[in-house]
Design a protein around this motif. Structure first.
Motif, PDB file in Angstrom:
ATOM      1  N   LEU A  93      19.931  26.886  68.721  1.00 17.01           N
ATOM      2  CA  LEU A  93      19.364  25.604  68.320  1.00 17.01           C
ATOM      3  C   LEU A  93      20.286  24.440  68.656  1.00 17.01           C
ATOM      4  CD1 LEU A  93      16.883  24.423  66.852  1.00 17.01           C
ATOM      5  CD2 LEU A  93      18.174  24.609  64.722  1.00 17.01           C
ATOM      6  N   GLU A  94      21.589  24.622  68.504  1.00 17.67           N
ATOM      7  CA  GLU A  94      22.528  23.520  68.738  1.00 17.67           C
ATOM      8  C   GLU A  94      22.590  23.117  70.202  1.00 17.67           C
ATOM      9  OE1 GLU A  94      24.046  21.619  66.496  1.00 17.67           O
ATOM     10  OE2 GLU A  94      22.814  22.773  65.089  1.00 17.67           O
ATOM     11  N   GLY A  95      22.179  24.005  71.096  1.00 12.88           N
ATOM     12  CA  GLY A  95      22.209  23.675  72.509  1.00 12.88           C
ATOM     13  C   GLY A  95      21.020  22.880  72.993  1.00 12.88           C
ATOM     14  N   GLY A  98      18.856  16.541  71.967  1.00 15.71           N
ATOM     15  CA  GLY A  98      18.781  15.951  70.638  1.00 15.71           C
ATOM     16  C   GLY A  98      17.389  15.823  70.051  1.00 15.71           C
ATOM     17  N   ARG A 101      16.001  19.249  69.229  1.00 16.04           N
ATOM     18  CA  ARG A 101      16.724  19.848  68.102  1.00 16.04           C
ATOM     19  C   ARG A 101      16.270  19.243  66.784  1.00 16.04           C
ATOM     20  NH1 ARG A 101      21.314  18.824  69.844  1.00 16.04           N
ATOM     21  NH2 ARG A 101      21.860  16.981  68.604  1.00 16.04           N
ATOM     22  N   GLN A 102      16.098  17.933  66.769  1.00 23.81           N
ATOM     23  CA  GLN A 102      15.645  17.260  65.556  1.00 23.81           C
ATOM     24  C   GLN A 102      14.235  17.713  65.189  1.00 23.81           C
ATOM     25  OE1 GLN A 102      17.055  15.229  63.328  1.00 23.81           O
ATOM     26  NE2 GLN A 102      15.130  14.907  62.191  1.00 23.81           N
ATOM     27  N   GLY A 105      14.290  21.430  64.064  1.00 22.04           N
ATOM     28  CA  GLY A 105      14.979  21.505  62.786  1.00 22.04           C
ATOM     29  C   GLY A 105      14.137  20.959  61.652  1.00 22.04           C
TER      30      GLY A 105
END
Length: 272
Positions: A93-95, A98, A101-102, A105
């Protein structure tokens, strides 16, 4: 799952399914060749769609296999189905970019924020799967897709339409006649029907563990349209005397298990 249902899957999955397993092998071959493959299996309750997903999983031992099964109890729970499928890959997920990911998340309740944009959630799901497949091919198996919550099946259909050379396979199993899975329309699909007469009679006899009179077997196969789970359940319901033809069969046939029969149209629905 009840032992009888497990036995029915094990038996029926090996009988009269060359076309279906050939189509699934085509999906797996595409993934192994560095491409992607998608297939929607459509059929009524009890016809063996889950057995075919089980078969595909067994053939894909070199792949990362992710499975989700729709549940009626979770149909109103946001992105629950999508979350279940993507759990094995959320380490990536961190990769994500932005905005993706937002969005993902937020969809999964991992970060605070407004309701996520569905396009961004779809793009995030696509990125998560294709990134995971860069290391090792991925096979996604989605059972009872008609019971996935609407937004999850919409996102998964979105992902399936955008796969190309990504080493990702997606196979959906959908109950025939359910409008919830119309979002999969246009994807490659195959209708899974009942077993042919000889295979159906073999399943009935093996499930009953006894000889079945030919005329009795013919009538049962005709009345069930070769539905594998119906045959397995009837093998347990009917007496040896009924199966041998020494006692007459009652009509309509008795279904006290996980299926109910709806004459005169002849379709099945699963209890629960």
């Amino acid at each position: 799952m009840e032992p009888l249902a497990q036995e029915g899957r094990a038996i029926s999955g090996l009988l009269d399914r060359a076309v279906e397993t050939g189509a699934l092998e085509g999906v797996l071959a595409a993934v192994r060749d560095g491409l992607s493959g998608v297939l929607v299996l459509r059929g009524e309750a009890g016809v063996g769609k889950t057995s075919l997903l089980d078969w595909a999983a067994r053939q894909a031992d070199e792949m990362q296999v992710a499975r989700v099964a729709g549940a009626e109890a979770e149909m109103d729970m946001g992105f629950a189905g999508l979350h279940q499928l993507l759990v094995p890959f959320l380490g990536g997920l961190e990769g994500l970019p932005g905005p993706q990911r937002q969005a993902l998340g937020s969809a999964f309740g991992l970060v605070a924020g407004p309701p996520p944009d569905r396009f961004l959630v779809g793009m995030a799901a696509l990125t998560v799967l294709t990134d995971a497949a860069a290391a090792r091919p991925v096979l996604c198996l989605i059972d009872d897709a008609q019971w996935l919550n609407p937004v999850s099946i919409e996102v998964l259909g979105f992902v399936a339409r955008r796969l190309y050379a990504d080493r990702v396979g997606m196979v959906f199993a959908v109950r025939e006649g359910e409008g919830q899975a119309l979002v999969l329309a246009g994807l490659p699909e195959l209708t899974v029907g009942g077993l042919a007469e000889e295979a159906a009679r073999e399943l009935l006899a093996r499930s009953a563990g006894t000889q079945v009179d030919r005329q009795v077997g013919w009538r049962i196969v005709a009345d069930t349209a070769g539905n594998p789970l119906a045959l397995v359940e009837l093998a347990a319901e009917l007496t040896a005397a009924e199966l041998s033809g020494t006692e007459p069969l009652d009509w309509p046939l008795r279904f006290r298990g996980r299926l109910e029969f709806h004459p005169p149209w002849g379709f099945f629905r699963r209890h629960g």
